[in-house]
Enzyme design. Structure first.
Site, PDB file in Angstrom:
ATOM      1  CG  ASP A  61      -2.233   0.646   1.189  1.00 51.55           C
ATOM      2  OD1 ASP A  61      -2.394   1.948   1.185  1.00 51.55           O
ATOM      3  OD2 ASP A  61      -3.329   0.013   1.015  1.00 51.55           O
ATOM      4  CG  HIS A 108      -5.201   3.904   1.372  1.00 52.89           C
ATOM      5  ND1 HIS A 108      -4.645   2.617   1.197  1.00 52.89           N
ATOM      6  CD2 HIS A 108      -6.467   3.987   1.081  1.00 52.89           C
ATOM      7  CE1 HIS A 108      -5.574   2.121   0.645  1.00 52.89           C
ATOM      8  NE2 HIS A 108      -6.525   2.585   0.494  1.00 52.89           N
ATOM      9  CB  SER A 290      -9.236   0.944   0.588  1.00 56.94           C
ATOM     10  OG  SER A 290      -8.375   0.953  -0.482  1.00 56.94           O
TER      11      SER A 290
END
Length: 351
Positions: A61, A108, A290
């Site tokens: 990620d 994120h 996600s």
């Protein structure tokens, strides 16, 4: 010249739009009462059977805040592949990247890692789906995007260094599936096949374009595609459907994206970067596929800790998943895939 196709984190905005754990462990985490997703997949009940001890979840990620109090005690060495064309890896998986600057979008990966395996029952923040699993931070996205080659390198690194589960909360734009089918973008596709051959479970987000098809890399053979549900256990309005060539797809909590913090998924973010809307400096509520994928990755770790191999883990996830409204288990449909993952039913399924 090599084609560079951007792959981005599968989230609906990165600031909100607008020992042995037991079933009581979440009570020690101040934000656990906001974690409706854990209840939807029956994770706390599953902890009496497995907590994911001994399993490693690689989060490929944007990197992870390595000092976050809900993650720092459970990290294994990671790596950075956003190296600007230089030799890779070029870092340790920290969210700030080689330049030392933390981009807003690069929070994120911390959020994803927290959902999968945050420290649970520690009196801080949230509970993770697999409270005793470890996290391997792999930075393959910078400023929220990267390439198939960078992602592929991250996948191979994780597979070679002991990851049991790889989470890919990222995807390319709809239509990119054609490029992978034609072999023009094979970096991630071949890396997923490599990881799967090594016995690693690969979990990938379906995408947020309301498309009928799973985005790539969730589209690729060897990946389990994950769509999103809201707090009402219904297909989230933004989520892609679970259609891929091998129909390996399930659903999990991803949030509503409609502007209510508590209707989305709470997790860790890099310290001090929480959005003003939700009012927490080190935690935030986000929505997207996600957020759904690491819920499934966490359950995969619970199953792996029971001694199941990759095929057995995928089989348990799909056979015990529940289709909302109908209440059927293990039957594929294009909206929910095989259904919403049920951690308790999965860990109770005979080996």
């Amino acid at each position: 010249m090599r084609m560079r196709t951007p792959v981005t984190a599968s989230v609906i905005g990165l600031a909100l739009l607008a020992s042995q754990a037991t079933a009581s462990a979440a009570g020690g985490d101040p934000l656990s009462d906001k974690q409706w997703g854990l209840d939807q997949i029956h994770a706390p009940e599953a902890w009496a059977h497995s907590t994911g001890a001994g399993e490693v979840i690689a989060v490929v990620d944007t990197g992870v805040d390595l000092g976050h109090p809900d993650l720092s005690g459970k990290l294994v060495p990671g790596a950075t592949f956003t190296c600007g064309g230089g030799p890779a890896p070029c870092g340790n998986g920290d969210w700030r990247g080689p330049d030392g600057v933390g981009q807003e979008t690069d929070g994120h990966g911390t959020h994803v890692a927290g959902i999968a395996a945050a420290t649970t029952g520690n009196g801080t923040g949230i509970a993770g789906v697999a409270p005793d699993a470890k996290v391997m931070p792999i930075k393959a996205l910078e400023a929220g995007s990267g390439t198939f080659d960078e992602i592929g390198a991250g996948i191979r690194y994780a597979a070679d260094r002991g990851a049991n589960v790889i989470n890919l909360s990222l995807g390319a734009a709809p239509g990119t599936q054609v490029l992978t089918l034609l072999g023009q973008q094979a970096g991630a596709k071949e890396a997923i096949a490599y990881a799967r051959e090594k016995g690693v479970v690969v979990v990938a987000s379906a995408g947020n374009e309301t498309s009928p098809l799973c985005d790539t890399p969730a589209w690729e053979a060897g990946a389990l595609c994950v769509g999103a549900t809201d707090a009402n256990r219904l297909h989230a309005v933004y989520s892609n459907l679970g259609i891929s060539p091998d129909t390996k797809a399930v659903s999990a909590p991803g949030g509503s994206s409609l502007g209510d913090c508590d209707a989305d998924v709470w997790s860790a973010v890099p310290r001090g970067t929480g959005s003003p809307e939700c009012g927490m400096p080190d935690y935030d509520a986000l929505a997207g596929t996600s957020m759904a994928a690491p819920q499934v990755a966490g359950v995969a770790a619970l199953l792996g800790a029971q001694g199941r191999d990759a095929d057995g883990i995928e089989q348990s996830l799909m056979e015990t998943a529940v289709t909302p409204i109908l209440g059927t288990r293990g039957l594929y449909d294009p909206i929910y895939g095989y259904g919403v993952v049920d951690a308790l039913a999965a860990v109770q399924q005979p080996l």
